[in-house]
Structures are given as C-alpha cells and as structure tokens.
Design an enzyme around this catalytic site. Structure first.
Site, PDB file in Angstrom:
ATOM      1  N   VAL B  17       0.831  -1.205   0.000  1.00 56.57           N
ATOM      2  CA  VAL B  17       0.000   0.000   0.000  1.00 56.57           C
ATOM      3  C   VAL B  17       0.866   1.255   0.000  1.00 56.57           C
ATOM      4  O   VAL B  17       0.607   2.208  -0.737  1.00 56.57           O
ATOM      5  CB  VAL B  17      -0.962  -0.001   1.214  1.00 56.57           C
ATOM      6  CG1 VAL B  17      -1.791   1.279   1.225  1.00 56.57           C
ATOM      7  CG2 VAL B  17      -1.869  -1.215   1.169  1.00 56.57           C
ATOM      8  N   LYS B  99      -7.189  -1.425   9.770  1.00 57.97           N
ATOM      9  CA  LYS B  99      -8.512  -1.746  10.322  1.00 57.97           C
ATOM     10  C   LYS B  99      -8.432  -2.420  11.677  1.00 57.97           C
ATOM     11  O   LYS B  99      -9.233  -2.158  12.566  1.00 57.97           O
ATOM     12  CB  LYS B  99      -9.305  -2.621   9.361  1.00 57.97           C
ATOM     13  CG  LYS B  99      -8.574  -3.882   8.957  1.00 57.97           C
ATOM     14  CD  LYS B  99      -8.621  -4.037   7.460  1.00 57.97           C
ATOM     15  CE  LYS B  99      -7.229  -4.025   6.917  1.00 57.97           C
ATOM     16  NZ  LYS B  99      -7.017  -3.896   5.534  1.00 57.97           N
ATOM     17  N   GLU B 123     -10.483   6.033   5.269  1.00 63.24           N
ATOM     18  CA  GLU B 123     -11.377   5.442   4.265  1.00 63.24           C
ATOM     19  C   GLU B 123     -10.855   4.101   3.770  1.00 63.24           C
ATOM     20  O   GLU B 123     -11.613   3.153   3.571  1.00 63.24           O
ATOM     21  CB  GLU B 123     -11.531   6.408   3.087  1.00 63.24           C
ATOM     22  CG  GLU B 123     -12.525   5.967   2.038  1.00 63.24           C
ATOM     23  CD  GLU B 123     -13.958   5.931   2.562  1.00 63.24           C
ATOM     24  OE1 GLU B 123     -14.543   6.983   2.802  1.00 63.24           O
ATOM     25  OE2 GLU B 123     -14.476   4.815   2.772  1.00 63.24           O
ATOM     26  N   ILE B 130     -13.592   1.543  -2.206  1.00 67.17           N
ATOM     27  CA  ILE B 130     -15.003   1.962  -2.160  1.00 67.17           C
ATOM     28  C   ILE B 130     -15.182   3.052  -1.103  1.00 67.17           C
ATOM     29  O   ILE B 130     -14.861   2.834   0.050  1.00 67.17           O
ATOM     30  CB  ILE B 130     -15.934   0.782  -1.820  1.00 67.17           C
ATOM     31  CG1 ILE B 130     -15.722  -0.373  -2.785  1.00 67.17           C
ATOM     32  CG2 ILE B 130     -17.381   1.231  -1.818  1.00 67.17           C
ATOM     33  CD1 ILE B 130     -16.494  -1.621  -2.414  1.00 67.17           C
ATOM     34  N   GLY B 181      -0.348 -12.256  -3.807  1.00 68.55           N
ATOM     35  CA  GLY B 181      -0.338 -11.107  -2.911  1.00 68.55           C
ATOM     36  C   GLY B 181      -1.730 -10.654  -2.507  1.00 68.55           C
ATOM     37  O   GLY B 181      -1.896  -9.591  -1.911  1.00 68.55           O
ATOM     38  N   GLU B 184      -2.224 -12.486   2.990  1.00 64.82           N
ATOM     39  CA  GLU B 184      -0.979 -12.416   3.758  1.00 64.82           C
ATOM     40  C   GLU B 184      -0.387 -13.816   3.904  1.00 64.82           C
ATOM     41  O   GLU B 184      -1.100 -14.816   3.804  1.00 64.82           O
ATOM     42  CB  GLU B 184      -1.258 -11.853   5.157  1.00 64.82           C
ATOM     43  CG  GLU B 184      -1.963 -10.508   5.165  1.00 64.82           C
ATOM     44  CD  GLU B 184      -1.099  -9.397   4.585  1.00 64.82           C
ATOM     45  OE1 GLU B 184       0.143  -9.485   4.718  1.00 64.82           O
ATOM     46  OE2 GLU B 184      -1.652  -8.480   3.964  1.00 64.82           O
ATOM     47  N   ASP B 195     -10.672  -9.866   9.592  1.00 66.22           N
ATOM     48  CA  ASP B 195     -10.525  -8.664   8.772  1.00 66.22           C
ATOM     49  C   ASP B 195     -11.893  -8.092   8.398  1.00 66.22           C
ATOM     50  O   ASP B 195     -12.143  -6.897   8.544  1.00 66.22           O
ATOM     51  CB  ASP B 195      -9.720  -8.995   7.512  1.00 66.22           C
ATOM     52  CG  ASP B 195      -9.571  -7.820   6.585  1.00 66.22           C
ATOM     53  OD1 ASP B 195      -8.659  -6.996   6.805  1.00 66.22           O
ATOM     54  OD2 ASP B 195     -10.388  -7.695   5.644  1.00 66.22           O
ATOM     55  N   LYS B 199     -13.545  -4.416   9.662  1.00 66.01           N
ATOM     56  CA  LYS B 199     -14.097  -3.444   8.714  1.00 66.01           C
ATOM     57  C   LYS B 199     -15.566  -3.172   9.025  1.00 66.01           C
ATOM     58  O   LYS B 199     -16.012  -2.021   8.994  1.00 66.01           O
ATOM     59  CB  LYS B 199     -13.936  -3.957   7.290  1.00 66.01           C
ATOM     60  CG  LYS B 199     -12.487  -3.971   6.828  1.00 66.01           C
ATOM     61  CD  LYS B 199     -12.317  -4.757   5.530  1.00 66.01           C
ATOM     62  CE  LYS B 199     -10.895  -4.648   5.001  1.00 66.01           C
ATOM     63  NZ  LYS B 199     -10.630  -5.582   3.877  1.00 66.01           N
ATOM     64  N   GLY B 297      -5.062  -4.654  -3.287  1.00 66.24           N
ATOM     65  CA  GLY B 297      -4.105  -4.161  -4.266  1.00 66.24           C
ATOM     66  C   GLY B 297      -3.584  -2.795  -3.856  1.00 66.24           C
ATOM     67  O   GLY B 297      -4.327  -1.961  -3.328  1.00 66.24           O
TER      68      GLY B 297
END
Lengths: 417, 417
Positions: B17, B99, B123, B130, B181, B184, B195, B199, B297
């Site tokens: 990221v 998160k 965000e 999104i 990728g 993890e 996860d 979120k 991604g």
C-alpha cells in the site's frame, strides 16, 4: 464539530419530488429544517397540506430575509433559471434538481456562485439517489479518470426492461411508464435522450472540469426501437440499455455521447433494470467502480435533495476541483464507434459512412449492419435521425480508439463491471 | 474556494500500500504533497528508492515540526496504535488504513481527535477503494438506514471465486491467493473473518454511531469450507460469499455478524468476484444502493489513502454524525438466522440448538441440515467452531425477524440488489 447553520427553506415546486422531500424531511432524525413557504404555480390544484403553507408569488420567498436556502424542484427550466439566479443574486444558497436548467447554464451558474459567494448544490440532478457528483468532486478529485458511463434515465430504463421481459411494443411500455409516474406525460426529454445528456453534461463538469454546451454533445434515444431490435438482442443474450458515455481520448481531451448500447450478462449494467440507475467509473488507480441506486421516484430523489440540504447546513460547497486543475481543455467528436444499424433503405444506410463493416443481414422485413462509424458523422445526422426509419445501438467495442489504457488488474477482473 | 494546506507527509510503512500510494501520489494531477520521510522497520530490506528517504526511528518523523500529516500504512496494529496516538498527541493529522488497530481502539481514537483537535481519516481501512465511510458519514447522514451488508475481504473472495470456478480445494486456492499477494503469508486474519469483522465494526461506527468492541461481534470465516459445500451451492445455482451484516432490529438497536452466505445469480453480490468488494445499503428513502470496487491491491488502496490525504488538505474531518445523533443505543445478539450446517456427528449438530428445521440430508460422507438458529447460540460456540468438523452458511432468509420493513418500491425492484 462544525457549527450547523439553522436552515429556513423556501421551497419551489410541490410535485413528486417536492412532496417526497417533505416526507423525507419530516422523518429525518438527522436535523430539522423549517420549510418556511412553498411556491407553486397552480392555485386551483388540490394540495395534501393546508393552503397557508403555499404562495403563488415567488417574491414572497425570494425577498424574505429570513429564508437562507432556496430549494428549487419545479419542472419548467426557464422559470427555474430565474428563481435560482435571482436567489443567488440575493445571496441565498440554492439546492436544485433541475438538470435541464443546470446543464443549459452550467458555466454561468458556476460563476454566479463565486460572484455572489453562495453555495449551489444539485446532487439529485444527475443519478437521483446515487451520490455520483459528490464522489467525483470529493473522492476522485485526484484520480486519473479514464471514463464514466452508466444508466442515468429511469424512464427509458423502465421501458427497455418491460420491452425485454414482457416482449411488448415501445408504445405500450411507454404508456405503462407514464401511468406509473416513471415518465412525464410529455416523455420527449426522456425517450429522445435529452435527460440523459443533460445529466451527462453535469457529470462531465465534475469529472473533467469542462462545462459543455449540451448542443455540442450527440444524443440518440430509444423512440425508434422496435421489437426486431429487442429480439436481436435477446437472441444474442444481450440487453439494450441507454448508456451515456464520457471519456478521455488523450491527456487533455474528452469525448462524450448518449447512445443505446448492448450489455452482456456478466456486466453490472445488465442487472440495472426498471427505474434503477447505475454508474461505472474507470480510473487509473481506483480502477473500475460501480454505483447503483434508484434513479426515479419522489423519495429516492428527495433523499438526494435532503443530503444537499444537510451538506448546506455544514457550509459545504462544490470546489469544481477538476475545473480548477484545468487539465482537460478540449472536446472532440472525432471518435470511432461500432454500431448496430437497423434500417430499411440502403439510402439511409449510406448516410452513416461506415468505415468498416463486420456483419450484415437483409430480409423482407428488416435489415441490419454492424460496422464502425465516426461520432462526427452521427452528429451531422442528429436532426434527421429521429424521423428516419432506423435504430442505432452501440456494440460497446472498446478497441477502436487508442484510449482507455488497460487498467491495473483488468486482466483479473475483466467482465465483472 | 477553501484554502488548501500544504502537506508535508511523514509516511510509516513502505509495503504494497505504501508503494502504491507513492505511485498514485507521483501521478496525481490534483495536488502535490511532499513525502518528507518514510519510516520502515527492516534496515536490511532492499528498497526501490534511495535509502536517504528512509528512517528506522519513528521519532525522526513524529518530532519533526515540519511534518503536518502522518500516513500510517504498516501491518503491526500495536506499533500502528502507538504511532497514531503519539502523532495525535503532537497535534498532527493522521491518515491510516489499519482496520485491526482502528476497530480495536475505535472509541478512544474518536475521543483523541476531539481532545487534540486533529483530523483522523481512514477510508482505506474499510472497503479499500469503495468510498463507503465518506458516503455513510456525509451522504447518508440523515438516512434511516435499515441495514448494510457486503463483501469486504478481497482475499477470501478471491479464494471463494477460485474454488467456485476452478473446483479446486481450499488449500490450493489459498496458496494461489498468497502467491498473488491477495492474502498475507499468515492468512488467519482474512480466512477466519477477523478482517471482515474489523471493517464491519468501523462501518458500524459511521452507519449507526456505535463503536463496538469487536469481541462482542460474532464472526465465522471460510477456513473449514469443503468442496462438498461448493458443490451443494453450485447444484443450487448459488455462490458462497463471506458477507458481513449490520442492521437495525428496532429503532434504537442493531445487530451484526460475519458469516458465509449463499448468493443467488440475480443479486449484485453474485458478480462481485476475485479481489473485488461490494457494499449494499438499504435505507428508508434512498432505498437500496450498491457500491462496488477493488478491495485489495496497492494502487486501489493507495487511491483511497490519497483521497483521505487530499480531503485532509481541505481540512476535512469526520463528524461522526450518527454518533452525535445518538439514536442507536443498543446492540443485540438475539437474532434468528437460517443456516446451512454441514456436519459429521449428530453431537456437533446438537450444539447449534436448531429452533426449526426445513431440510436435512445424510450420507456416508457428509450430512447437512438447514434450519433456524439464534445468533446468541452461534456466539456461545465461537471458540469451538473453528476446530469443529462443520461448516456454516447463512441462507439469507429475510423473513425471520420482524425487521427490515418493506422499502418503498421493493416490490418493483426486489431481486436486483
């Protein structure tokens, strides 16, 4: 927290959207805003709330010092333009849903906001309940947007859905749409693609910062669609949707148009039926995104209007960020499109100057040809087209112009959106 | 126009990221922000840019007066929490995508923003590209939101897509996801549903104004999914997706959970495949809306981070409007869910205390039962579930609890979203 301004609203229009807003506002737990007065045209019309709430003289609202927000929800674009501009000149903030009026005076309305230091919000004018303008303005303000396309007109989408599912003729589907209130009694704006084009022009202003004269943008609606066209689509497993498109042709240039388009089942727009709208953005980094929601109806539109009213109470304004960036400067109609043309006379067909033909079919009852035309030529034919015994559908082939660079990960995701 | 603050960014983390953000920032035409310094953990790791850009001591950035924005993009939630809180205490604005860290300290992080008068945007932490948080916060701030559900984890969605299309076992699909990728090397967070739950908790804070302790929310992942389950779904023409849900049970109460769910072809989530995410909101007036985009991604997530950075330069802050409204005050796990349970031993099945059974199947190799259970019971089983030889799928039946009032126009549109 930002201080919220207490809103005293002067409302113009009490039709489907006006009443929808009234309902939404009354049930909103978020905040209370007073509708001080409602200005309507027809004194004789029976209203569902007491008459003392209404006036028939716009100056009762425009000259009321205590009114700090004008919400304009009338149909007549000329009257709407006068109301909105007079309100701005009096330093009042404005919320409007009038796409015809906004698209026709876009640049001037942007300048007036600056000149009189007022806020002018109009999310409901493009995509009704879909927050596309706000997202383009705020969320994609730094994105390299390749293109935007979608379904922006609920009436035509409702008609096309009924024709596809019920196999009924256009006129019958249209009458149903009018009965259900999904189309105006004068449906020209919807079925000839004007409404979709005005929305596309508003979106273009926020997506690319160009305030186009709608007359410069080619549009073609569904008035001439026949059951042959529907049958052809169904045989191929496709649906026909009215799809406005705007996209880059190079770093500084965009093109745009409104055309019926074939949609295959694996595409999201395939399932955007009835009065629903859907918008697809393609950007360099966010890649493809899809927004879908109701494109018609008093409550869906009213909720978008309420969202603008609420944003207004927080002092929100559009920054017109893409316009300020000034990266996109030019507009072109020199753009190749592959179309399906259903026609009767070869003379008509000749007018389209097909550069390249991939399929043709002739029969006693109808003929069609699939080939590449230039948007320039379609634009030159724009006046004759509605009266010609033909129908045009964009096949959606993407590889005709050297634009829309392959997106990150498209390989992995091609087809989903 | 609002004056934009010149941003001098201190970046923590230079993984997928972080590098994605770097690319996006370098190509952004919107505005320029300087990345003053990048703090990374591993001095030995080879970097794609010169070493002078990096530091290994966080205080080189935190104590740098000239840095006015901290962008935190590291994996370790404990270290992230320290960086973010220390930054806030120094009066620096923060953007984060972590998160786990945000969901685990949500309430405190909201209070710190007030206490130190700083902005904290995240965000990218829910739904990657999104813009769901921004839309819940800004656009739906007055909406009566009935429910929100979706696909929020790219790794599990990629795995489920591969299992469905390629008919390959879980372990093989998982290995592919790790290679590409999309997952993890330690995939526990993804495949066990942590996860997605984190979120969901972040989204719940902005959708309903409750900052839930993640431990209070039931989650169940796809670790135990078998090819039997996939085969069952395919025979019924369904797909299995991991779907977090949050919704109202009455005016002041919500429930939420993360469960695999059957999705039928006419639903939008059916086509949300591979690493894509999709979110569906149901509200009283906007009705049903659907947002879809890339959920994993570097570039997609980086674009969301950039959008927060940009909003930051305009002085944007979350208002936590639903929290301030304080309408939703309670959380319940007393909620009926119809599940498909694949099991081996009747003893296991008994643990679920089925209230009502509609289908059952037994064979030499596997058994399943479809019936109604209470979320309370699933929650009580949460520790044993991962090690039990069973798999649970929410059938998505909506009529079990007297909530989710029929929406305006649902009749016309049921099924599309």
């Amino acid at each position: 927290m930002t201080d919220r301004q207490k809103l005293r609203i002067g409302l113009f229009g009490y039709g489907v959207v006006g009443q929808g807003l009234h309902d939404v506002l009354n049930s909103s737990c978020g905040f209370k805003a007073d509708i001080v007065r409602i200005c309507v045209k027809d004194p004789s019309k029976k209203r569902r709330i007491p008459m003392e709430h209404f006036t028939f003289n716009k100056y009762d609202i425009l000259d009321d010092e205590s009114v700090n927000l004008i919400v304009e929800l009338i149909n007549d674009p000329v009257a709407a333009y006068e109301i909105v501009t007079e309100a701005m000149k009096r330093g009042k903030n404005v919320v409007s849903a009038n796409k015809t009026m906004i698209a026709s005076h876009f640049r001037e309305l942007v300048e007036l906001q600056e000149k009189y230091n007022v806020s002018f919000l109009y999310e409901a004018s493009a995509g009704a309940s879909i927050p596309i303008i706000r997202n383009l303005e705020e969320y994609y303000d730094n994105e390299l947007l390749h293109s935007l396309r979608g379904i922006l007109n609920g009436s035509t989408n409702y008609i096309l859905t009924k024709m596809h599912n019920g196999n009924i003729p256009f006129q019958q589907a249209l009458s149903e749409a009018i009965e259900l209130g999904f189309a105006e009694s004068d449906p020209t704006l919807d079925i000839d693609g004007w409404d979709a084009k005005y929305k596309l022009c508003i979106i273009t202003g926020h997506a690319y910062g160009l305030f186009l004269d709608p007359d410069e943008v080619f549009h073609y609606g569904i008035r001439n669609i026949s059951r042959f066209d529907i049958r052809y689509a169904k045989e191929k497993g496709l649906k026909i949707k009215l799809v406005p498109f705007v996209g880059k042709t190079d770093d500084n240039t965009i093109t745009s148009f409104v055309l019926p388009r074939f949609i295959s089942p694996e595409k999201y727009l395939y399932n955007v039926d009835n009065e629903y709208n859907g918008v697809i953005t393609e950007a360099a980094f966010a890649d493809k995104q899809f927004f879908c929601g109701k494109g018609a109806g008093g409550h869906a539109t009213g909720s978008a209007v309420l969202s603008d009213i609420s944003a207004n109470s927080y002092g929100y304004r559009y920054e017109y960020k893409k316009f300020r960036q000034g990266i996109v400067t030019d507009y072109t109609r020199d753009y190749k499109i592959e179309i399906y043309l259903r026609y009767k006379n070869d003379a008509d067909r000749e007018l389209f100057k097909f550069a390249e033909i991939s399929e043709q079919f002739t029969s006693k009852t109808w003929n069609y040809v699939i080939g590449v035309v230039n948007l320039r030529n379609l634009y030159e034919l724009r006046e004759q087209l509605p009266s010609m015994d033909v129908f045009i559908i964009n096949t959606g082939r993407r590889d005709l112009n050297n634009v829309d660079p392959p997106l990150a990960g498209r390989a992995a995701t091609e087809g989903f959106i």
